[in-house]
Design an enzyme around this catalytic site. Sequence first.
Site, PDB file in Angstrom:
ATOM      1  N   GLU A 184       0.817  -1.214   0.000  1.00  0.00           N
ATOM      2  CA  GLU A 184       0.000   0.000   0.000  1.00  0.00           C
ATOM      3  C   GLU A 184       0.850   1.263   0.000  1.00  0.00           C
ATOM      4  O   GLU A 184       0.334   2.372   0.088  1.00  0.00           O
ATOM      5  CB  GLU A 184      -0.974  -0.001   1.179  1.00  0.00           C
ATOM      6  CG  GLU A 184      -0.353  -0.262   2.532  1.00  0.00           C
ATOM      7  CD  GLU A 184      -1.389  -0.315   3.663  1.00  0.00           C
ATOM      8  OE1 GLU A 184      -2.543   0.096   3.470  1.00  0.00           O
ATOM      9  OE2 GLU A 184      -1.016  -0.766   4.760  1.00  0.00           O
ATOM     10  N   ASP A 230      -4.580   3.334   0.602  1.00  0.00           N
ATOM     11  CA  ASP A 230      -3.329   4.039   0.894  1.00  0.00           C
ATOM     12  C   ASP A 230      -2.450   4.152  -0.339  1.00  0.00           C
ATOM     13  O   ASP A 230      -1.754   5.152  -0.528  1.00  0.00           O
ATOM     14  CB  ASP A 230      -2.576   3.337   2.029  1.00  0.00           C
ATOM     15  CG  ASP A 230      -3.150   3.742   3.378  1.00  0.00           C
ATOM     16  OD1 ASP A 230      -3.313   4.957   3.598  1.00  0.00           O
ATOM     17  OD2 ASP A 230      -3.454   2.864   4.183  1.00  0.00           O
ATOM     18  N   CYS A 274      -7.582  -5.488  -1.166  1.00  0.00           N
ATOM     19  CA  CYS A 274      -8.521  -5.342  -0.053  1.00  0.00           C
ATOM     20  C   CYS A 274      -8.889  -3.875   0.163  1.00  0.00           C
ATOM     21  O   CYS A 274      -9.610  -3.551   1.105  1.00  0.00           O
ATOM     22  CB  CYS A 274      -7.975  -5.959   1.227  1.00  0.00           C
ATOM     23  SG  CYS A 274      -6.498  -5.140   1.836  1.00  0.00           S
TER      24      CYS A 274
END
Length: 579
Positions: free
Chosen positions: A433, A457, A504
Amino acid sequence: MEIKKGIGVSPGVVICTAVVLDAEDLVVPKRHVPAEELTREFERFGSSIASSVVDLTRLRDDVTGKHGKEIGGIFDFHLGILKDKSMITQVSKEIKTQSTTAEYAFTVVMRRYATTFSAMQDRYLSERVKDIYDIERRVLRHLIGEKHQDLLHLTQDVVVIAHDLLPSQTAALDRNRVKGFATDAGGRTSHTAIVARAMGIPAVVGLGNLTREVNGGDVVIIDGNAGVVIVNPDEDQLAEHRETEKRRLRMETQLATLVDLPAETLDGVIVSMQANIEFPAEIDDALSRGAQGIGLYRTEFLFLSSDVEPTEEDHYVAYAEALRRLKGRPLVIRTLDLGADKQSQHHQSNPERNPFLGDRSIRMCLHDIPMFKRQLRAIMRASVLGDVRIMFPMISTLMELRQAKMVLNDVMEELEDEGIAFRRDLPVGMMVEVPAAAIMATNFAKEVNFFSIGTNDLIQYTLAVDRTNEKVAGLFCPAHPSVLLLIRDIIRAGGRSGISVSVCGEMAGEPLYTLLLLGLGLNVFSMNGPDIPEVKKIIRSTTMEHAKTIARKVMSFDSERQVMHFLREETRKIIPEAF
Ligand code: PEP
Ligand code: MG
């Protein structure tokens, strides 16, 4: 009637009475209070002063004990103001003559005091203006905090209007009574928004100054699909929104028929559908929507829902409960991802200048090994109860990953010495991320069992856009070609090294990106439970070949607008009712 446009972050339409929460550090808006409710405002004012006097007396005595009378005496000035009869008379008069709230009346009088003090020639006295602000904040905290408490004991359905809500405040909302919320601040992937989606309540954020335009008791429509809030709607608007909601519910009912069917493309490629959760109690709902396991358990919410740090046992109990509910299905436990917009109580009083770039997530854990170990011990103990996998968040250097794995090894050795059972071969993965990790995915892939791409992120750090800031929300875009290149390369790097790769971040649950992610080779999607049915429907309505063609075309574009336009058109060809 007032129509406000914001960012719809959780779908659905709700029409309900508003409860307004003001922020302690902002200008408190003037609200009208009906004559018959003014007595309650006098009482609220009286008790907020009494509570502040108790706090301050304790503080003064404590400081005097530690640092002497002179320093402790600073608080005598605060106490003097709070007990000042003239101040109390002025506030009472404001409440009465302006028919307004205790907090607004108190703010007006404190601003008057501040102006008087700052105009004083004497430097010592003019500097007292800072004390006035301090006193104001203290009393407001009691007045406004009391409303936050009230939210825990609601007796009727409401929608909450607030300047901002912390993820922990959102998670603590009474799901039976709070039917939706709208905030001045926030962006689509702020954790507050994510929690709203997980709770399945309509929410709109980034509305600017909504709190100044709504009074408690106003009827409000929150339309989480269109990102609109209407204050005191007329009959036509009420009818229109009721109709929209009916349509959405009809579609949900249709999608519910897919629950037990696999997420399988028309040419037989099977995709794994996982859910993201913040609390074990969300698991049953996720499973009922077709989740095959939990791809992201945000364990930091255990921290955020309590004032004290969870013990090893608290962690263990939560993980054991999650595994019991999962009945053998996989559970990816992400280690604490605290910091930034998920502050622990401790960090709230020590704000960082750039919290998203600061002591966050794995960095914070590696700075507090005892805390980190408590969690890792609990995870390892729970590893014998089911299919547990461990995932480290926000990894940006190989050294960090190795350190985290070293701490995990230490924990295993300790448990072994203590004769406590655990699974040594438990899969260890990492979130990708941070662009640094994405660019070096091939190197990282050699040292973990799986990747999970945290697009929330990844987008924020790649595009330099604060995910919680409504002012730049328009720039936060998963379709930016730079982000897509990173995602493509992470999936490729994982594939070449033979490790599994999931997404995710919120992008995994956005139907607009399903065909693209599938075509890039993604075969594990992890999202909020309520998003599963629609994404599954898209997967079941296409072939892998077609998705690959779409992905190839998308990767040839150089602007996010082209990408979004193309994906919208292509998805509608398959499912005309999408979006
Ligand atoms: C992400 O960053 O995409 C992610 C899934 O983690 P979080 O939203 O909790 O930061
Ligand atoms: Mg993240």
